[in-house]
Design an enzyme around this catalytic site. Structure first.
Site, PDB file in Angstrom:
ATOM      1  N   HIS A  37      -6.858  -4.777  10.197  1.00  0.00           N
ATOM      2  CA  HIS A  37      -6.727  -4.724   8.908  1.00  0.00           C
ATOM      3  C   HIS A  37      -5.329  -5.241   8.174  1.00  0.00           C
ATOM      4  O   HIS A  37      -4.462  -5.264   9.197  1.00  0.00           O
ATOM      5  CB  HIS A  37      -6.721  -3.075   8.353  1.00  0.00           C
ATOM      6  CG  HIS A  37      -5.546  -2.305   8.731  1.00  0.00           C
ATOM      7  ND1 HIS A  37      -5.659  -0.809   9.197  1.00  0.00           N
ATOM      8  CD2 HIS A  37      -4.380  -2.785   8.893  1.00  0.00           C
ATOM      9  CE1 HIS A  37      -4.528  -0.443   9.466  1.00  0.00           C
ATOM     10  NE2 HIS A  37      -3.815  -1.416   9.513  1.00  0.00           N
ATOM     11  N   ASN A  58      -7.260  -2.889  14.347  1.00  0.00           N
ATOM     12  CA  ASN A  58      -8.860  -3.080  13.729  1.00  0.00           C
ATOM     13  C   ASN A  58      -8.659  -4.344  13.036  1.00  0.00           C
ATOM     14  O   ASN A  58      -9.651  -4.756  12.358  1.00  0.00           O
ATOM     15  CB  ASN A  58      -9.500  -2.034  13.168  1.00  0.00           C
ATOM     16  CG  ASN A  58      -8.438  -1.608  11.943  1.00  0.00           C
ATOM     17  OD1 ASN A  58      -7.515  -2.170  11.695  1.00  0.00           O
ATOM     18  ND2 ASN A  58      -9.064  -0.541  11.209  1.00  0.00           N
ATOM     19  N   ASP A  67       0.834  -1.200   0.075  1.00  0.00           N
ATOM     20  CA  ASP A  67       0.197   0.007   0.149  1.00  0.00           C
ATOM     21  C   ASP A  67       0.944   1.146  -0.098  1.00  0.00           C
ATOM     22  O   ASP A  67       1.940   1.147   0.294  1.00  0.00           O
ATOM     23  CB  ASP A  67      -0.888  -0.009   1.256  1.00  0.00           C
ATOM     24  CG  ASP A  67      -0.291  -0.487   2.367  1.00  0.00           C
ATOM     25  OD1 ASP A  67       1.071  -0.258   2.460  1.00  0.00           O
ATOM     26  OD2 ASP A  67      -1.078  -0.835   3.617  1.00  0.00           O
ATOM     27  N   GLU A  77      -9.471  -2.203   5.442  1.00  0.00           N
ATOM     28  CA  GLU A  77     -10.191  -1.917   6.607  1.00  0.00           C
ATOM     29  C   GLU A  77     -11.614  -2.568   7.065  1.00  0.00           C
ATOM     30  O   GLU A  77     -11.891  -3.030   5.753  1.00  0.00           O
ATOM     31  CB  GLU A  77     -10.595  -0.078   6.766  1.00  0.00           C
ATOM     32  CG  GLU A  77      -9.195   0.815   6.537  1.00  0.00           C
ATOM     33  CD  GLU A  77      -8.560   0.966   7.876  1.00  0.00           C
ATOM     34  OE1 GLU A  77      -8.374  -0.097   8.545  1.00  0.00           O
ATOM     35  OE2 GLU A  77      -7.801   1.769   7.888  1.00  0.00           O
TER      36      GLU A  77
HETATM   37  P1  PGA Z   1       2.242  -1.336  12.747  1.00  0.00           P
HETATM   38  O1  PGA Z   1       1.047  -1.319  11.677  1.00  0.00           O
HETATM   39  O2  PGA Z   1       3.226  -2.479  12.201  1.00  0.00           O
HETATM   40  O3  PGA Z   1       2.946   0.221  12.579  1.00  0.00           O
HETATM   41  O4  PGA Z   1       1.654  -1.469  14.061  1.00  0.00           O
HETATM   42  C1  PGA Z   1       0.763  -2.524  11.273  1.00  0.00           C
HETATM   43  C2  PGA Z   1      -0.573  -2.501  10.358  1.00  0.00           C
HETATM   44  O5  PGA Z   1      -1.158  -1.284  10.536  1.00  0.00           O
HETATM   45  O6  PGA Z   1      -0.657  -3.156   9.258  1.00  0.00           O
END
Ligand code: PGA
Length: 253
Positions: free
Chosen positions: A145, A143, A74, A150
């Site tokens: 994702h 959450n 992404d 999302e």
């Molecule tokens: P993080 O993010 O590694 O900064 O916890 C993970 C994500 O949002 O996929």
């Protein structure tokens, strides 16, 4: 400690450093097995340690990335590639500028184009043309994702434009000077793009990921917890530290 639950392998490591080393070892094994591997790569705080270890393996052990191709999950939208908060910048900084990957084989969605729909379509086509993703690295949001898919009422199939959740904007604001600077949109591979990868490895560390790791592995498969779809992938590996595993450890024994 290693566990197997049908198609799911789970490595539980005592701390972040060990989690990172195990993840790097598994990714390096993929490259050693197939020097032309097509990798799917993730950003965020979690994989930083894994990238650091891969750089060490390249420098000290000659791990060769010269034939490898990569597709990132992404990118924020809009954002310019020279913005230090862009995922393009992150990948250069954490991995690509330290290894011998061919820059022509690096693919990251461009969050700064006029025609986003066309960018998404082209990105998906490039993955198909490369023969699909052999090994996909994932982090996970609080959450649930994966990429920037999302929680939703349906699984979004292919690379698409995303409106980020309030919670995601807040979680990611730690990388920005203020929450207002966090882009509100992103381009993300879809769930089907991810599920078509031959192998998937998801990393998570820290107590704040414990509840979502339990829901992902043991909960209902639902687009409200996008990562839960991984339960039906034929070859998925979770590499987590003890804190992130704290709610699943009692269920594995
Ligand atoms: P993080 O993010 O590694 O900064 O916890 C993970 C994500 O949002 O996929």
């Amino acid at each position: 400690m290693k566990y197997k639950l049908n198609n799911i392998q789970i490595y539980i490591e005592s701390n972040y450093e060990k989690m990172s080393k195990q993840a790097a070892y598994l990714l390096a094994s993929q490259i050693r097995l197939n020097s032309q591997s097509v990798l799917g790569l993730a950003t965020g705080g979690t994989p930083v340690g894994m990238y650091k270890e891969l750089v060490r393996m390249h420098k000290e052990e000659g791990l060769d990335f010269s034939q490898v191709s990569s597709f990132n999950l992404d990118e924020y939208c809009p954002i310019s590639r020279d913005n230090p908060q862009s995922y393009y910048y992150y990948m250069m900084d954490n991995l690509f500028k330290h290894i011998n990957i061919d820059t022509d084989r690096i693919n990251i969605p461009n969050g700064n184009v006029e025609n986003i729909e066309e960018e998404c379509k082209n990105y998906e086509n490039k993955i198909i043309k490369a023969g699909g993703i052999d090994f996909q690295v994932l982090g996970i949001g609080n959450n649930g994702h994966i990429g920037f898919n999302e929680p939703d009422d349906k699984f979004e199939a292919f690379t698409h434009l995303v409106y980020l959740d309030e919670g995601t904007i807040e979680a990611n604001s730690r990388f920005f000077d203020s929450i207002d600077e966090v882009p509100k949109k992103a381009i993300s591979m879809g769930i089907k793009t991810i599920m078509l990868a031959k192998k998937i490895m998801l990393l998570a560390n820290g107590k704040n990921k414990a509840a979502i790791i339990k829901k992902t592995i043991f909960g209902e498969i639902t687009p409200k917890v996008p990562a839960s779809i991984l339960q039906v992938h034929p070859d998925v590996t979770f590499v987590v530290d003890e804190e992130a595993a704290s709610e699943i450890i009692p269920l594995l024994k």
